[in-house]
Design a protein around this motif. Structure first.
Motif, mmCIF file in Angstrom:
data_model
loop_
_atom_site.group_PDB
_atom_site.id
_atom_site.type_symbol
_atom_site.label_atom_id
_atom_site.label_comp_id
_atom_site.label_asym_id
_atom_site.label_seq_id
_atom_site.Cartn_x
_atom_site.Cartn_y
_atom_site.Cartn_z
ATOM 1 N N GLU A 200 1.906 2.662 -6.424
ATOM 2 C CA GLU A 200 1.847 3.044 -7.845
ATOM 3 C C GLU A 200 0.553 2.548 -8.483
ATOM 4 O O GLU A 200 -0.069 3.259 -9.273
ATOM 5 C CB GLU A 200 3.036 2.465 -8.604
ATOM 6 C CG GLU A 200 4.366 3.079 -8.259
ATOM 7 C CD GLU A 200 5.525 2.310 -8.862
ATOM 8 O OE1 GLU A 200 6.477 2.975 -9.308
ATOM 9 O OE2 GLU A 200 5.498 1.059 -8.894
ATOM 10 N N ALA A 201 0.141 1.357 -8.130
ATOM 11 C CA ALA A 201 -1.077 0.783 -8.699
ATOM 12 C C ALA A 201 -2.314 1.544 -8.255
ATOM 13 O O ALA A 201 -3.220 1.793 -9.052
ATOM 14 C CB ALA A 201 -1.193 -0.688 -8.307
ATOM 15 N N GLU A 202 -2.367 1.928 -6.984
ATOM 16 C CA GLU A 202 -3.522 2.685 -6.498
ATOM 17 C C GLU A 202 -3.588 4.049 -7.172
ATOM 18 O O GLU A 202 -4.664 4.513 -7.546
ATOM 19 C CB GLU A 202 -3.471 2.805 -4.978
ATOM 20 C CG GLU A 202 -3.776 1.485 -4.298
ATOM 21 C CD GLU A 202 -3.610 1.527 -2.790
ATOM 22 O OE1 GLU A 202 -3.002 2.483 -2.268
ATOM 23 O OE2 GLU A 202 -4.114 0.593 -2.140
ATOM 24 N N SER A 203 -2.451 4.677 -7.376
ATOM 25 C CA SER A 203 -2.405 5.959 -8.070
ATOM 26 C C SER A 203 -2.843 5.783 -9.527
ATOM 27 O O SER A 203 -3.613 6.578 -10.056
ATOM 28 C CB SER A 203 -0.984 6.531 -8.008
ATOM 29 O OG SER A 203 -0.887 7.703 -8.758
ATOM 30 N N TYR A 204 -2.375 4.734 -10.182
ATOM 31 C CA TYR A 204 -2.751 4.430 -11.558
ATOM 32 C C TYR A 204 -4.261 4.204 -11.651
ATOM 33 O O TYR A 204 -4.916 4.734 -12.543
ATOM 34 C CB TYR A 204 -1.995 3.189 -12.028
ATOM 35 C CG TYR A 204 -2.328 2.742 -13.425
ATOM 36 C CD1 TYR A 204 -1.650 3.265 -14.519
ATOM 37 C CD2 TYR A 204 -3.313 1.787 -13.665
ATOM 38 C CE1 TYR A 204 -1.942 2.853 -15.804
ATOM 39 C CE2 TYR A 204 -3.618 1.380 -14.946
ATOM 40 C CZ TYR A 204 -2.932 1.906 -16.008
ATOM 41 O OH TYR A 204 -3.237 1.488 -17.288
ATOM 42 N N ALA A 205 -4.813 3.443 -10.725
ATOM 43 C CA ALA A 205 -6.254 3.151 -10.727
ATOM 44 C C ALA A 205 -7.054 4.437 -10.557
ATOM 45 O O ALA A 205 -8.070 4.649 -11.234
ATOM 46 C CB ALA A 205 -6.595 2.145 -9.631
ATOM 47 N N ARG A 206 -6.610 5.335 -9.659
ATOM 48 C CA ARG A 206 -7.314 6.609 -9.466
ATOM 49 C C ARG A 206 -7.266 7.459 -10.739
ATOM 50 O O ARG A 206 -8.261 8.054 -11.131
ATOM 51 C CB ARG A 206 -6.709 7.379 -8.300
ATOM 52 C CG ARG A 206 -7.167 6.891 -6.944
ATOM 53 C CD ARG A 206 -6.785 7.851 -5.831
ATOM 54 N NE ARG A 206 -5.344 8.053 -5.723
ATOM 55 C CZ ARG A 206 -4.523 7.283 -5.018
ATOM 56 N NH1 ARG A 206 -5.007 6.277 -4.344
ATOM 57 N NH2 ARG A 206 -3.237 7.559 -4.959
ATOM 58 N N ARG A 207 -6.118 7.513 -11.407
ATOM 59 C CA ARG A 207 -5.986 8.285 -12.642
ATOM 60 C C ARG A 207 -6.897 7.728 -13.735
ATOM 61 O O ARG A 207 -7.503 8.479 -14.479
ATOM 62 C CB ARG A 207 -4.538 8.289 -13.142
ATOM 63 C CG ARG A 207 -3.626 9.207 -12.372
ATOM 64 C CD ARG A 207 -2.302 9.425 -13.093
ATOM 65 N NE ARG A 207 -1.679 8.224 -13.602
ATOM 66 C CZ ARG A 207 -0.826 7.444 -12.925
ATOM 67 N NH1 ARG A 207 -0.498 7.767 -11.683
ATOM 68 N NH2 ARG A 207 -0.288 6.389 -13.477
ATOM 69 N N GLN A 208 -7.002 6.426 -13.824
ATOM 70 C CA GLN A 208 -7.852 5.810 -14.847
ATOM 71 C C GLN A 208 -9.321 6.076 -14.584
ATOM 72 O O GLN A 208 -10.089 6.295 -15.510
ATOM 73 C CB GLN A 208 -7.595 4.308 -14.950
ATOM 74 C CG GLN A 208 -6.206 3.953 -15.411
ATOM 75 C CD GLN A 208 -5.832 4.632 -16.721
ATOM 76 O OE1 GLN A 208 -6.629 4.782 -17.626
ATOM 77 N NE2 GLN A 208 -4.582 5.068 -16.826
ATOM 78 N N LEU A 209 -9.723 6.086 -13.313
ATOM 79 C CA LEU A 209 -11.121 6.352 -12.973
ATOM 80 C C LEU A 209 -11.496 7.788 -13.311
ATOM 81 O O LEU A 209 -12.618 8.069 -13.714
ATOM 82 C CB LEU A 209 -11.389 6.076 -11.498
ATOM 83 C CG LEU A 209 -11.420 4.610 -11.096
ATOM 84 C CD1 LEU A 209 -11.551 4.468 -9.582
ATOM 85 C CD2 LEU A 209 -12.562 3.879 -11.797
ATOM 86 N N VAL A 210 -10.550 8.708 -13.179
ATOM 87 C CA VAL A 210 -10.794 10.121 -13.485
ATOM 88 C C VAL A 210 -11.071 10.277 -14.981
ATOM 89 O O VAL A 210 -11.883 11.080 -15.399
ATOM 90 C CB VAL A 210 -9.596 10.989 -13.056
ATOM 91 C CG1 VAL A 210 -9.703 12.397 -13.599
ATOM 92 C CG2 VAL A 210 -9.507 11.015 -11.536
ATOM 93 N N LYS A 211 -10.397 9.464 -15.819
ATOM 94 C CA LYS A 211 -10.563 9.553 -17.265
ATOM 95 C C LYS A 211 -11.919 9.039 -17.742
ATOM 96 O O LYS A 211 -12.351 9.362 -18.822
ATOM 97 C CB LYS A 211 -9.443 8.777 -17.963
ATOM 98 C CG LYS A 211 -8.096 9.420 -17.795
ATOM 99 C CD LYS A 211 -7.041 8.596 -18.513
ATOM 100 C CE LYS A 211 -5.658 9.187 -18.304
ATOM 101 N NZ LYS A 211 -4.633 8.405 -18.954
#
Length: 109
Positions: free
Chosen positions: A97-108
């Protein structure tokens, strides 16, 4: 399994999760910041949610069952740290979940 000991209460977490929490909690408390730590209980442990108020004035301890510290995942730490700085507070999440969250934040960005 390791334990977070806070204000006379003991909470059980896997050692790897606890190592990441220790790092983020230590950073926040070092800055004299107060915040909530929240997590969801599994059905095996009674279900529901738990939130604990952490502040520098309340003693906290971390007890690990393993003898070697686990390797820390930078993305997991970034996600936990980002959440810790929100009004919701630090929310325990899995490594995936954290890795997915980190990827989503980097996209923003």
């Amino acid at each position: 399994m390791g334990y977070l000991i806070h204000g006379g209460n003991t909470y059980e977490f896997e050692d790897r999760v606890l190592a990441h929490l220790k790092t983020v909690i230590g950073q926040k408390l070092r800055k004299q910041e107060c915040f909530f730590l929240s997590w969801t209980k599994s059905p095996e442990t009674g279900s529901g949610r738990v939130s604990v108020w952490l502040s520098p004035q309340i003693a906290i301890a971390f007890r690990f069952s393993g003898s070697r510290p686990p390797q820390l995942n930078p993305d997991w730490l970034k996600a936990l740290t980002a959440l810790a700085h929100t009004p919701r507070g630090l929310v325990v999440m899995s490594e995936d979940e954290a890795e997915s969250y980190a990827r989503r934040q980097l996209v923003k960005i």
